[in-house]
Design an enzyme around this catalytic site. Sequence first.
Site, PDB file in Angstrom:
ATOM      1  CB  CYS A 181      -0.918  -0.010   1.217  1.00 16.71           C
ATOM      2  SG  CYS A 181      -1.885  -1.532   1.412  1.00 16.71           S
ATOM      3  CB  ALA A 183       0.302   5.996  -3.184  1.00 14.39           C
ATOM      4  CG  ASP A 250       1.719   1.753   6.360  1.00 14.94           C
ATOM      5  OD1 ASP A 250       1.168   1.545   7.456  1.00 14.94           O
ATOM      6  OD2 ASP A 250       2.087   2.881   5.994  1.00 14.94           O
ATOM      7  CB  CYS A 303      -1.222   5.373  12.026  1.00 15.12           C
ATOM      8  SG  CYS A 303      -2.999   5.571  12.170  1.00 15.12           S
TER       9      CYS A 303
END
Length: 303
Positions: A181, A183, A250, A303
């Site tokens: 993932c 970008a 991620d 995150c």
Amino acid sequence: GRLSLRMGAYQILFMDSVPDFAACNQQVEMMRDFRRETLCSLVNGVLRTLSRQAASIEYPDEPLERLSVLSSTPKWLVERLVEQFGLEKTQAFLQTSGRGGGMYVRPNLLKYDDDRAFEAFLQAENIPFEPTGIPHIYHVRELRASHPAFQRGQFSILGRASALAALALAPKPGMQLLDACAAPGGKTCFLAELMQGSGRVHAFDLHEHRVRLISAYAKRLGLDNVRPRQADATQVVESLVETMDAVLVDAPCSGLGVLHEKPDLKYRLRPEDMDNLPKTQLAILTACARYPKPGGALVYSTC
């Protein structure tokens, strides 16, 4: 008019650097500039009254409602955070959100032999910096993407959490890596540089315009070992099964873990967004678990 009142109220209640009278006058002048003279008296009266009575404002007594108002956070989100972390930790978390300063940057590892050379560049540019304890990552307050050195590919902006996720793959020259993932490409390019431009970093993203961001990122840094690709990470690419030394997932997430950097998330997130995310995350993780070689690494990060 409502926006002007909100701006003036914020200046009066939260900005010590702006005197109350100046905040009132500024908003009244704004109404005149926008040819809303009929609202000048209203804006002036409300803000001056707020200035006089700021110390006596009554906030909600109910703890969660009070925290919602004081932290400008939707009630549903406060409730979810308190349910997971308790009231005290949630208060501390929301009080620090939106108060970050500066940014985190890293050198282009193909252009600097070691971190000391990058530190010498920062010193020569009179840019104060602080090492973070994470290899290659520095906290700065006065360095921007508009700096000519950024355009020349001498440094990149990369947060601490993103750097740690990339470093967890333990990249070595010659490896085959996948960023599922990817970008806009910050972690992808960090991985490519950590391998000194050798090997391959395959970089997936669902949307074509975001794949172009990865390509542009790699081009700015002079990287030839990045392979951007438009791909749905929930679907297995059979040709890559068991070919990767390490894979980084991620996964898309709520973003609440970096709320201090993205306070606007509080106003954009909806409860249904939170409920749908785990299904997508599991689908991506299940597909990407097929790519590591036997003994290879799979790093799952949010995150």
